[in-house]
Design an enzyme around this catalytic site. Structure first.
Site, short mmCIF file in Angstrom:
data_model
loop_
_atom_site.label_atom_id
_atom_site.label_comp_id
_atom_site.label_asym_id
_atom_site.label_seq_id
_atom_site.Cartn_x
_atom_site.Cartn_y
_atom_site.Cartn_z
N TRP A 84 0.81 -1.22 0.00
CA TRP A 84 0.00 0.00 0.00
C TRP A 84 0.83 1.26 0.00
CZ3 TRP A 84 1.61 2.72 4.15
CH2 TRP A 84 2.18 2.01 5.22
N ASN A 85 2.08 1.20 0.44
CA ASN A 85 2.79 2.44 0.79
C ASN A 85 3.21 3.26 -0.43
OD1 ASN A 85 4.66 0.25 0.32
ND2 ASN A 85 6.29 1.57 1.08
N ASP A 110 -2.60 -4.36 -2.86
CA ASP A 110 -3.08 -4.24 -1.49
C ASP A 110 -4.40 -3.48 -1.48
OD1 ASP A 110 -3.23 -2.76 1.26
OD2 ASP A 110 -1.73 -4.33 1.55
N GLY A 159 7.52 -6.39 -0.16
CA GLY A 159 6.90 -6.50 1.15
C GLY A 159 7.90 -7.00 2.18
N SER A 160 7.40 -7.68 3.17
CA SER A 160 8.22 -8.09 4.30
C SER A 160 9.17 -9.22 3.91
CB SER A 160 7.34 -8.55 5.46
OG SER A 160 6.75 -9.80 5.18
N GLU A 181 11.72 -7.38 -3.47
CA GLU A 181 12.24 -6.23 -2.71
C GLU A 181 11.63 -6.30 -1.32
OE1 GLU A 181 11.61 -1.60 -2.37
OE2 GLU A 181 12.42 -2.13 -4.34
N LEU A 182 12.49 -6.51 -0.33
CA LEU A 182 12.02 -6.83 1.01
C LEU A 182 12.38 -5.72 2.01
CD1 LEU A 182 12.96 -10.61 0.82
CD2 LEU A 182 10.84 -9.47 0.11
N CYS A 215 10.34 1.72 1.94
CA CYS A 215 11.35 0.68 2.14
C CYS A 215 12.76 1.22 2.11
CB CYS A 215 11.18 -0.43 1.11
SG CYS A 215 11.13 0.17 -0.60
N GLU A 313 12.83 -3.63 11.39
CA GLU A 313 12.38 -2.53 10.53
C GLU A 313 11.17 -1.87 11.19
OE1 GLU A 313 11.38 -1.74 5.83
OE2 GLU A 313 10.72 -3.63 6.73
#
Length: 444
Positions: A84-85, A110, A159-160, A181-182, A215, A313
């Protein structure tokens, strides 16, 4: 077609900014970073994809006798899972090159960013992209995301780290590719030759753009002792009485957290740090007078290992500040993390900063900027090392994720190749001589 989509995104940017703000809580200026990124990615792929994917002639094993070229074939159906970010920019960075490479896309958006994604998609559909080539689905991540990973020919995930590991395992079992991409725990090093006022402005933006819900935003600041007092004072002054808001204008400098869950996460990290002896230098308070999830940009001192705010994080509104005496000490501290997504160095000397930057373990390093330099450079690859991910998006590397290279070699019959033992016996000395010649003239 992509250039027409570019035109429509630019034409509809005000609507896209409204949706981005309403779904994420960020300021209008920070929302424009998303639209700008989508425009840049679309333009780059429109103008570069054909030449990158064209392939070309490669050196053959036996010149004259053989000719070899490489072509690229699209992978098929790509699954894209976005958070979502940064709903618009992250969608564009994965979906647009996939389309340019000839793939179809099924995107798991999302729920909180779905309207922004659908508005972006509409620009591409109106530009002529068939609707079926970019499908968007929403719903529970565990259900929809898992279903995608089970079926697609390639998977992109942002995401995570924990979820990324599960996706990588499933992709590995199916022998399909993945780019991930975490998480990040990004460090900024402030060297002893900075202009402290400029450095404070850079640091504040690097930490609290989108209220740290990015991120690649900075969560750890390491400042040289000789400038620590002045830098800290300048940073605290800049963040005292901040202009917070998410109105559909440019009045606010800092936005809101995006949800109740984000507010709970930030306050949990803050409470844990304070209970273990950390000190609030500035901020540290919710701002319900501004909005239900508004929170002041917060800088902590006295942060030590074992505190969640240092080890995990945080992803929003809190950064820690620590002092160092020696540059290698700062480098070791910055690298002492399971993550390696982004890093930053502030200095009055670019040469000085680059020497330090070369020692940092991160997929991107920015000098005299927090993240915008590498993030906006869509001609260059972006991604993480260590637990921050696999693969790269943007540039040639990001485009070629979505295509399989196919090597095509042709026997020209100008020089006959051996088939029998006697023919091999005749040819081997000639081939050995050829190898010696290539080595002597340093030809690969």
């Amino acid at each position: 077609m992509l250039l027409r989509a570019f035109d429509l995104i630019l034409e509809r940017r005000e609507d896209l900014l409204d949706l981005t703000q309403l779904e994420s809580g960020k300021t209008r200026g920070q929302a424009f970073e998303e639209v700008f990124q989508a425009l840049s990615v679309t333009r780059w792929n429109a103008l570069k994809a054909r030449s990158v994917l064209r392939g070309g002639v490669r050196r053959s094993g036996i010149p004259v006798a053989l000719s070899t070229r490489v072509k690229y074939k699209s992978k098929g159906v790509v699954g894209v899972v976005t958070p979502w970010n940064y709903a618009i920019s992250l969608a564009a960075m994965d979906v647009v090159p996939a389309l340019a490479a000839g793939c179809a896309v099924v995107q798991k958006a999302d729920d909180q960013g779905a309207l922004s994604v659908l508005a972006l998609r509409r620009a591409f559909i109106d530009a002529g992209v068939p609707e079926a080539l970019w499908a968007v689905v929403a719903g529970e991540p565990g259900e929809v995301g898992e279903a995608l990973t089970d079926e697609v020919d390639y998977i992109c995930f942002t995401g995570s780290t924990a979820t990324g590991r599960r996706i990588a395992e499933k992709a590995g079992r199916r022998l399909v590719g993945a780019s991930l991409e975490l998480g990040g725990k990004n460090a900024l090093i402030v060297l002893d030759d900075v202009d402290v006022e400029q450095a404070a402005a850079d640091a504040a933006h690097a930490c609290f753009s989108s209220m740290g819900q990015l991120c690649v935003s900075i969560e750890r600041i390491y400042v040289h002792r000789t400038v620590a007092e002045a830098f800290t004072a300048a940073l605290v002054a800049r963040l005292t009485d901040p202009r917070i808001g998410s109105g559909l204008d440019h009045e606010a400098d800092y936005g809101s957290l995006a949800s109740a869950a984000q507010l709970a996460r930030i306050t949990g990290h803050l409470d844990d740090a304070l209970a273990q002896g950390a000190e609030v230098l500035v901020g540290g308070r919710p701002r319900p007078d501004v909005g239900p999830w508004a929170f002041e940009p917060t800088i902590l001192a006295g942060v030590t290992p074992g505190m969640r705010v240092l080890d995990e994080e945080t992803f929003g509104a809190i950064a820690s500040l620590q002092v160092f005496d020696d540059e290698l000490e700062a480098v070791f501290a910055a690298n002492d993390s399971e993550y390696g997504l982004n890093a930053s160095v502030l200095s009055g000397s670019t040469r000085h900063a680059l020497r330090v930057a070369d020692l940092l373990e991160a997929g991107s390093v920015n000098v005299n900027e927090g993240y915008r330099g590498s993030f906006s450079s869509v001609d260059a690859p972006m991604g993480g090392v260590k637990s921050s991910g696999l693969g790269r998006r943007n540039g040639r590397e990001g485009l070629l994720r979505f295509a399989d290279p196919v090597t095509v070699s042709v026997n020209t019959r100008i020089i006959p190749l051996p088939h029998t033992g006697r023919e091999y016996r005749t040819m081997i000395p000639l081939m050995a001589l050829l190898q010696r010649v290539f080595r002597g003239i340093r030809r690969a």
